[in-house]
Write an enzyme that holds these catalytic residues in place. Structure first.
Site, PDB file in Angstrom:
ATOM      1  N   ASP A  83       0.774  -1.137   0.015  1.00 54.55           N
ATOM      2  CA  ASP A  83       0.045  -0.053   0.086  1.00 54.55           C
ATOM      3  C   ASP A  83       1.014   1.098   0.127  1.00 54.55           C
ATOM      4  OD1 ASP A  83      -2.337   1.759   0.569  1.00 54.55           O
ATOM      5  OD2 ASP A  83      -1.353   1.824   2.650  1.00 54.55           O
ATOM      6  N   ASP A  97      -0.138   5.316   0.897  1.00 56.05           N
ATOM      7  CA  ASP A  97      -0.249   6.099   2.081  1.00 56.05           C
ATOM      8  C   ASP A  97      -0.602   5.484   3.318  1.00 56.05           C
ATOM      9  OD1 ASP A  97      -2.168   7.930  -0.401  1.00 56.05           O
ATOM     10  OD2 ASP A  97      -0.451   8.547   0.515  1.00 56.05           O
TER      11      ASP A  97
HETATM   12  C1  XBP Z   1      -5.191   6.309   0.875  1.00 56.95           C
HETATM   13  C2  XBP Z   1      -6.358   7.141   0.481  1.00 56.95           C
HETATM   14  C3  XBP Z   1      -5.965   8.147  -0.663  1.00 56.95           C
HETATM   15  C4  XBP Z   1      -5.293   9.330   0.173  1.00 56.95           C
HETATM   16  C5  XBP Z   1      -5.509  10.387  -0.255  1.00 56.95           C
HETATM   17  O1  XBP Z   1      -4.824   5.454  -0.299  1.00 56.95           O
HETATM   18  O2  XBP Z   1      -7.441   6.443   0.643  1.00 56.95           O
HETATM   19  O3  XBP Z   1      -7.052   8.697  -1.041  1.00 56.95           O
HETATM   20  O4  XBP Z   1      -5.772   9.659   1.493  1.00 56.95           O
HETATM   21  O5  XBP Z   1      -5.056  10.520  -1.875  1.00 56.95           O
HETATM   22  P1  XBP Z   1      -3.909   4.116   0.046  1.00 56.95           P
HETATM   23  P2  XBP Z   1      -6.021  11.118  -3.076  1.00 56.95           P
HETATM   24  O6  XBP Z   1      -4.671   2.989  -0.715  1.00 56.95           O
HETATM   25  O7  XBP Z   1      -2.502   4.328  -0.497  1.00 56.95           O
HETATM   26  O8  XBP Z   1      -3.786   3.869   1.638  1.00 56.95           O
HETATM   27  O9  XBP Z   1      -6.591  12.340  -2.698  1.00 56.95           O
HETATM   28  O10 XBP Z   1      -5.091  11.149  -4.467  1.00 56.95           O
HETATM   29  O11 XBP Z   1      -7.066   9.845  -3.167  1.00 56.95           O
HETATM   30 MG    MG Z   2      -3.025   3.317   3.323  1.00 56.32          MG
END
Ligand code: XBP
Ligand code: MG
Length: 254
Positions: free
Chosen positions: A7, A9
């Site tokens: 993953d 973020d």
């Molecule tokens: C986490 C998310 C993303 C980020 C914001 O992604 O849900 O929406 O919070 O990024 P991950 P965007 O699957 O990597 O944990 O505004 O580009 O969506």
């Molecule tokens: Mg994440």
């Protein structure tokens, strides 16, 4: 063990504070009188995807304006401004990778174990975040990438993991996923991938049943972490450890 799937973020890097600051900077720039604090954003993170999160908030906070036909155009415009602010914050090494991430990716490459990305974030965010710590050709280091542009349905649906497994041509049970949130864990487990969770302050309150392990981070020789296998001494997550934990998972003993 055939592949590692990361993953982004909260897992590759602790990014959500930068996302939160970018959302608030976008609201100010476009003249929306919205402000998301940490407590509200922690709740809003239950909605994966920044555009989906904005739409959800608009329906909750401003319902009478949220039903207009142009709302999706407005959300796209606000999200584009937010993405620009996010890239300005994390670009050029503005945000370091979490402990052990660069080390484990390099170990996997040296052992010819493919690594992949399964994220709901916007592709532009990946380049801003990863170019400095993983090099300008960082995309070449990943055998497969599924993100908000390649895969419409967001976590906790398994779609990004199913896309990555299809690109890699491997069995889910022969991979290990790395996640930071309950949404991400549910997505990986729904795809059948054993999953290690390294929560952040935004997700530490969530429950992570069915995780292979829940660790503060992946550790490094100078920053050991506890083992999920009874009786094992603390250490750091390297390929030898992952292969051992993976065998325990297959044997049902981890
Ligand atoms: C986490 C998310 C993303 C980020 C914001 O992604 O849900 O929406 O919070 O990024 P991950 P965007 O699957 O990597 O944990 O505004 O580009 O969506
Ligand atoms: Mg994440």
């Amino acid at each position: 063990m055939e592949a590692l799937i990361f993953d982004v973020d909260g897992t590759l890097a602790d990014t959500e504070s930068a996302h939160l600051q970018a959302f608030n900077a976008a609201f100010a720039e476009v003249g929306l009188d919205w402000y998301w604090d940490e407590a509200l954003y922690t709740r809003l993170l239950k909605v994966a995807g920044g555009k989906e999160r904005l739409l959800h908030y608009w329906h909750v906070a401003d319902l009478e304006c949220a039903d207009g036909a142009c709302i999706h155009d407005v959300i796209d415009a606000v999200h584009a401004v937010k993405t620009r602010h996010y890239a300005a914050r994390v670009g050029d090494g503005g945000l370091p990778l979490r402990p052990g991430i660069a080390r484990l990716i390099a170990e996997a490459e040296a052992a010819c174990i493919p690594v992949a990305i399964a994220t709901t974030t916007t592709p532009a965010n990946l380049d801003a975040l990863l170019r400095a710590p993983l090099g300008r050709d960082w995309r070449m280091r990943f055998a497969a990438i599924a993100d908000a542009d390649t895969t419409q349905v967001k976590k906790p649906a398994p779609d990004v993991y199913l896309d990555v497994l299809r690109q890699l041509g491997v069995q889910a049970a022969n991979c290990i996923a790395f996640e930071d949130s309950a949404n991400g864990l549910h997505a990986a487990r729904a795809a059948g991938v054993p999953t290690i969770v390294t929560p952040t302050a935004y997700t530490a309150h969530e429950t992570f049943e069915d995780a292979l392990a829940v660790l503060p981070h992946l550790g490094d020789p100078h920053a050991p972490v506890p083992s999920p296998v009874a009786g094992e001494a603390p250490g750091w997550v390297d390929l030898v450890t992952l292969r051992r934990w993976h065998r325990h998972t297959l044997a049902g003993t981890a």
